[in-house]
Write an enzyme that holds these catalytic residues in place. Structure first.
Site, PDB file in Angstrom:
ATOM      1  N   ASP A 105       9.327   0.956   7.015  1.00  0.00           N
ATOM      2  CA  ASP A 105       9.342  -0.617   6.593  1.00  0.00           C
ATOM      3  C   ASP A 105      10.792  -0.863   6.233  1.00  0.00           C
ATOM      4  O   ASP A 105      11.741  -0.808   7.203  1.00  0.00           O
ATOM      5  CB  ASP A 105       8.333  -0.805   5.548  1.00  0.00           C
ATOM      6  CG  ASP A 105       8.434  -2.292   5.152  1.00  0.00           C
ATOM      7  OD1 ASP A 105       7.815  -3.245   5.771  1.00  0.00           O
ATOM      8  OD2 ASP A 105       8.960  -2.693   4.016  1.00  0.00           O
ATOM      9  N   HIS A 304       0.136  -0.931   9.482  1.00  0.00           N
ATOM     10  CA  HIS A 304       1.607  -0.606   9.073  1.00  0.00           C
ATOM     11  C   HIS A 304       1.948   0.504   8.229  1.00  0.00           C
ATOM     12  O   HIS A 304       2.919   0.691   8.190  1.00  0.00           O
ATOM     13  CB  HIS A 304       1.821  -2.120   8.447  1.00  0.00           C
ATOM     14  CG  HIS A 304       3.175  -2.281   7.823  1.00  0.00           C
ATOM     15  ND1 HIS A 304       4.428  -2.228   8.663  1.00  0.00           N
ATOM     16  CD2 HIS A 304       3.804  -2.227   6.748  1.00  0.00           C
ATOM     17  CE1 HIS A 304       5.493  -2.535   8.240  1.00  0.00           C
ATOM     18  NE2 HIS A 304       5.301  -2.199   6.891  1.00  0.00           N
TER      19      HIS A 304
END
Length: 326
Positions: A105, A304
């Site tokens: 991320d 994610h």
């Protein structure tokens, strides 16, 4: 594989922003693990023992502003160049000259910038969930302002100091649970449902679009307690200040416009992750932007939080890649 994994060690080391808290396991070549938003070192809990067992010195940091690391007051203390300096300082504080850096991320962006700006320190780079895009292009705030039409993109929403804090901090645990679920395989909103990456109108919140129901399978009550406990103690400002520096980063890195990362590299993303699908063009550009790419994977049916959703698979990808490094 050894019967007993080496113990984890917590320590604080000096860095330009104050002190960086890290968790270390194993001995061997140094592998630095950099988390994203809204997480902490704990997001690498499955990777630390696996990398240690494979013969590496695995070190997961709390990024400046998170967890037990220092959190300077100034917003511009969270610009990318400062975070790169922290990472280089951690390597040297651990008595090493070089390291492999792996990020997820925001940590992927931080890892990429670290490899770009300090190739003398970071000899290889692994990127999870967020593809590499070279510096340059239009000013980020202008790009985000054009996204979503009548709705506001979450990055723009995060950029005004105090605004997202007012949404999150009254119920940190509940907000985190909803945010993690919104971006996880199995719990993310169905196609066609309101997108949790956007807010509607000046009074809208991200939370009103989070899914209702049980948490994602990877997130146990104890895991959520760890994350919530850290952010209840620190607040969210240090974490959100990363978003508030994107235009500064654009200016700071202007001299590197279009620059490739030439070190040996790895990318892995989730097939259901907007970070992977929205940036499909960046992945297609890897022959130019990541000429040292050795390993690239999009995991079908994964969201994610890739190293927590699919720990065994990600551990295998990382250890195989590390084993093949020159």
């Amino acid at each position: 594989m050894p019967q007993h994994a080496p113990e984890t060690t917590h320590r604080l080391v000096p860095a330009p922003g104050g002190r960086i808290h890290l968790v270390e396991q194993g001995t061997g070549p140094l592998v630095l693990l950099v988390h994203g938003f809204p997480e902490c070192w704990y997001s690498w809990r499955h990777q630390l023992p696996a990398l240690a067992a494979a013969g590496h010195r695995a070190v997961a940091v709390d990024v400046r502003g998170y967890g037990r690391s220092s959190a300077p007051a100034a917003v511009d203390a969270y610009r990318m160049t400062e975070l790169v300096a922290d990472n280089a300082a951690v390597v040297h504080a651990l008595g090493e000259d070089t390291a492999v850096i792996i990020g997820h991320d925001w940590g992927a962006n931080i890892a990429a910038a670290s490899a770009l700006l300090r190739p003398d320190v970071f000899r290889a780079v692994g990127l999870l969930s967020v593809p590499y895009t070279p510096p340059g292009g239009p000013r980020p705030s202008d790009v985000f302002a054009r996204m979503g039409g009548d709705e506001e993109f979450y990055v723009s929403y995060f950029q005004r100091p105090g605004r997202a804090e007012a949404e999150i901090e009254p119920d940190v645990r509940g907000w985190l649970a909803g945010f993690y679920a919104a971006l996880s395989a199995g719990t993310m909103p169905a196609p066609g449902a309101p997108d949790p990456h956007f807010v509607s109108g000046p009074t809208g919140t991200l939370r009103e679009r989070f899914p209702l129901g049980p948490p994602p399978a990877w997130l146990g009550e104890r895991d959520l307690d760890v994350y919530a406990g850290e952010f209840e103690r620190t607040g969210l400002t240090g974490a959100l200040n990363r978003y508030r520096n994107m235009d500064r980063d654009w200016e700071d890195l202007a001299a590197h416009e279009g620059a490739p990362l030439t070190q040996p590299s790895l990318f892995a993303g989730g097939g259901l992750d907007a970070s992977t699908t929205w940036l499909a063009d960046a992945i297609e550009a890897y022959p130019v932007t990541l000429p040292g790419l050795m390993s690239s994977h999009v995991l079908d049916g994964c969201g994610h939080w890739i190293q927590q959703e699919r720990p065994a698979e990600v551990n295998r990808l990382l250890t195989d890649w590390l084993a093949g490094l020159p």
